[in-house]
Design a protein around this motif. Sequence first.
Motif, PDB file in Angstrom:
ATOM      1  N   ARG A   6       0.819  -1.212   0.000  1.00 47.13           N
ATOM      2  CA  ARG A   6       0.000   0.000   0.000  1.00 47.13           C
ATOM      3  C   ARG A   6       0.853   1.262   0.000  1.00 47.13           C
ATOM      4  O   ARG A   6       0.503   2.267  -0.597  1.00 47.13           O
ATOM      5  CB  ARG A   6      -0.928   0.025   1.206  1.00 47.13           C
ATOM      6  CG  ARG A   6      -1.945   1.162   1.098  1.00 47.13           C
ATOM      7  CD  ARG A   6      -2.731   1.419   2.365  1.00 47.13           C
ATOM      8  NE  ARG A   6      -1.902   2.112   3.327  1.00 47.13           N
ATOM      9  CZ  ARG A   6      -1.422   1.585   4.451  1.00 47.13           C
ATOM     10  NH1 ARG A   6      -1.694   0.352   4.773  1.00 47.13           N
ATOM     11  NH2 ARG A   6      -0.676   2.279   5.253  1.00 47.13           N
ATOM     12  N   GLY A   7       1.991   1.231   0.700  1.00 48.90           N
ATOM     13  CA  GLY A   7       2.847   2.407   0.783  1.00 48.90           C
ATOM     14  C   GLY A   7       4.297   1.993   0.890  1.00 48.90           C
ATOM     15  O   GLY A   7       4.619   0.970   1.497  1.00 48.90           O
ATOM     16  N   ASP A  36       1.356   7.359   2.759  1.00 47.55           N
ATOM     17  CA  ASP A  36       0.128   6.877   3.399  1.00 47.55           C
ATOM     18  C   ASP A  36       0.426   5.799   4.441  1.00 47.55           C
ATOM     19  O   ASP A  36      -0.304   4.822   4.577  1.00 47.55           O
ATOM     20  CB  ASP A  36      -0.876   6.373   2.363  1.00 47.55           C
ATOM     21  CG  ASP A  36      -2.256   6.127   2.962  1.00 47.55           C
ATOM     22  OD1 ASP A  36      -2.616   6.806   3.947  1.00 47.55           O
ATOM     23  OD2 ASP A  36      -2.981   5.246   2.459  1.00 47.55           O
ATOM     24  N   ILE A  37       1.520   5.986   5.167  1.00 51.58           N
ATOM     25  CA  ILE A  37       1.850   5.107   6.288  1.00 51.58           C
ATOM     26  C   ILE A  37       1.503   5.867   7.561  1.00 51.58           C
ATOM     27  O   ILE A  37       1.888   7.020   7.724  1.00 51.58           O
ATOM     28  CB  ILE A  37       3.340   4.699   6.259  1.00 51.58           C
ATOM     29  CG1 ILE A  37       3.651   3.907   4.971  1.00 51.58           C
ATOM     30  CG2 ILE A  37       3.685   3.884   7.499  1.00 51.58           C
ATOM     31  CD1 ILE A  37       5.127   3.597   4.772  1.00 51.58           C
ATOM     32  N   MET A  87       8.189  -0.554   3.855  1.00 52.20           N
ATOM     33  CA  MET A  87       6.978  -1.004   3.159  1.00 52.20           C
ATOM     34  C   MET A  87       5.830  -1.254   4.120  1.00 52.20           C
ATOM     35  O   MET A  87       6.030  -1.862   5.177  1.00 52.20           O
ATOM     36  CB  MET A  87       7.283  -2.303   2.397  1.00 52.20           C
ATOM     37  CG  MET A  87       8.335  -2.148   1.325  1.00 52.20           C
ATOM     38  SD  MET A  87       9.016  -3.740   0.785  1.00 52.20           S
ATOM     39  CE  MET A  87      10.267  -4.019   2.046  1.00 52.20           C
ATOM     40  N   ALA A  88       4.640  -0.811   3.729  1.00 49.53           N
ATOM     41  CA  ALA A  88       3.412  -1.081   4.479  1.00 49.53           C
ATOM     42  C   ALA A  88       2.462  -1.837   3.558  1.00 49.53           C
ATOM     43  O   ALA A  88       2.402  -1.565   2.351  1.00 49.53           O
ATOM     44  CB  ALA A  88       2.771   0.220   4.953  1.00 49.53           C
ATOM     45  N   PHE A  89       1.717  -2.772   4.142  1.00 45.81           N
ATOM     46  CA  PHE A  89       0.846  -3.646   3.358  1.00 45.81           C
ATOM     47  C   PHE A  89      -0.593  -3.558   3.849  1.00 45.81           C
ATOM     48  O   PHE A  89      -0.854  -3.116   4.971  1.00 45.81           O
ATOM     49  CB  PHE A  89       1.342  -5.091   3.453  1.00 45.81           C
ATOM     50  CG  PHE A  89       2.715  -5.270   2.892  1.00 45.81           C
ATOM     51  CD1 PHE A  89       2.892  -5.620   1.561  1.00 45.81           C
ATOM     52  CD2 PHE A  89       3.842  -5.079   3.677  1.00 45.81           C
ATOM     53  CE1 PHE A  89       4.171  -5.774   1.031  1.00 45.81           C
ATOM     54  CE2 PHE A  89       5.116  -5.232   3.159  1.00 45.81           C
ATOM     55  CZ  PHE A  89       5.282  -5.578   1.831  1.00 45.81           C
ATOM     56  N   ALA A  97      -3.473   0.661  -5.702  1.00 43.19           N
ATOM     57  CA  ALA A  97      -2.418   1.456  -6.335  1.00 43.19           C
ATOM     58  C   ALA A  97      -1.535   1.993  -5.220  1.00 43.19           C
ATOM     59  O   ALA A  97      -1.885   2.957  -4.550  1.00 43.19           O
ATOM     60  CB  ALA A  97      -3.019   2.600  -7.144  1.00 43.19           C
ATOM     61  N   PRO A  98      -0.392   1.344  -4.967  1.00 44.08           N
ATOM     62  CA  PRO A  98       0.450   1.770  -3.846  1.00 44.08           C
ATOM     63  C   PRO A  98       1.050   3.151  -4.072  1.00 44.08           C
ATOM     64  O   PRO A  98       1.265   3.574  -5.206  1.00 44.08           O
ATOM     65  CB  PRO A  98       1.542   0.705  -3.806  1.00 44.08           C
ATOM     66  CG  PRO A  98       1.622   0.194  -5.188  1.00 44.08           C
ATOM     67  CD  PRO A  98       0.219   0.263  -5.737  1.00 44.08           C
ATOM     68  N   ARG A  99       1.325   3.830  -2.971  1.00 46.11           N
ATOM     69  CA  ARG A  99       2.007   5.121  -3.024  1.00 46.11           C
ATOM     70  C   ARG A  99       3.490   4.853  -2.806  1.00 46.11           C
ATOM     71  O   ARG A  99       3.900   4.436  -1.729  1.00 46.11           O
ATOM     72  CB  ARG A  99       1.445   6.039  -1.965  1.00 46.11           C
ATOM     73  CG  ARG A  99      -0.030   6.341  -2.225  1.00 46.11           C
ATOM     74  CD  ARG A  99      -0.597   7.174  -1.144  1.00 46.11           C
ATOM     75  NE  ARG A  99      -0.234   8.558  -1.409  1.00 46.11           N
ATOM     76  CZ  ARG A  99      -0.843   9.597  -0.859  1.00 46.11           C
ATOM     77  NH1 ARG A  99      -1.801   9.412   0.011  1.00 46.11           N
ATOM     78  NH2 ARG A  99      -0.473  10.806  -1.147  1.00 46.11           N
ATOM     79  N   ILE A 100       4.284   5.082  -3.831  1.00 43.19           N
ATOM     80  CA  ILE A 100       5.723   4.833  -3.805  1.00 43.19           C
ATOM     81  C   ILE A 100       6.432   6.183  -3.737  1.00 43.19           C
ATOM     82  O   ILE A 100       6.328   6.996  -4.656  1.00 43.19           O
ATOM     83  CB  ILE A 100       6.199   4.080  -5.070  1.00 43.19           C
ATOM     84  CG1 ILE A 100       5.314   2.878  -5.377  1.00 43.19           C
ATOM     85  CG2 ILE A 100       7.673   3.734  -4.970  1.00 43.19           C
ATOM     86  CD1 ILE A 100       5.370   1.779  -4.381  1.00 43.19           C
ATOM     87  N   VAL A 101       7.149   6.419  -2.643  1.00 45.08           N
ATOM     88  CA  VAL A 101       7.872   7.674  -2.448  1.00 45.08           C
ATOM     89  C   VAL A 101       9.349   7.423  -2.723  1.00 45.08           C
ATOM     90  O   VAL A 101       9.983   6.615  -2.038  1.00 45.08           O
ATOM     91  CB  VAL A 101       7.682   8.207  -1.007  1.00 45.08           C
ATOM     92  CG1 VAL A 101       8.483   9.474  -0.797  1.00 45.08           C
ATOM     93  CG2 VAL A 101       6.212   8.442  -0.715  1.00 45.08           C
TER      94      VAL A 101
END
Length: 119
Positions: A6-7, A36-37, A87-89, A97-101
């Motif tokens: 997720r993030g 979004d963590i 990583m958060a799941f 749609a994960p948020r990748i920073v």
Amino acid sequence: MRCLLRGKIHRAVITDANPEYVGSITIDQDLLEKSDIWEGEKVLIADVDNGARFETYTVVGKRGSGVICVNGAAAKLVKQGDRIIIMAFEYSDKPIAPRIVLVNDKNQCVELRRSIVSD
């Protein structure tokens, strides 16, 4: 149900490692919000430099500070300057749609992606 990314904060630089703290990973508030963590959320950490992987929970760090500090026993698995992936799941029965920073050497966001694959 599937467990999906997720993030993610990709290749953050560890600014400190404090084995005397009770536990967790302290992360700049800006990075937590962009990825979004949540504070207190369980995260998986992968150290790009030494291959160590561990789980812990998040603590909010000062906004804009770039802080990435591994605390407690896990601090012995990393060292200052290591690059890590945070990583958060989430469990879901639908695609996420994960948020990748993506960050620079000062842990400032340089790109925010909404999928794992670059367009």
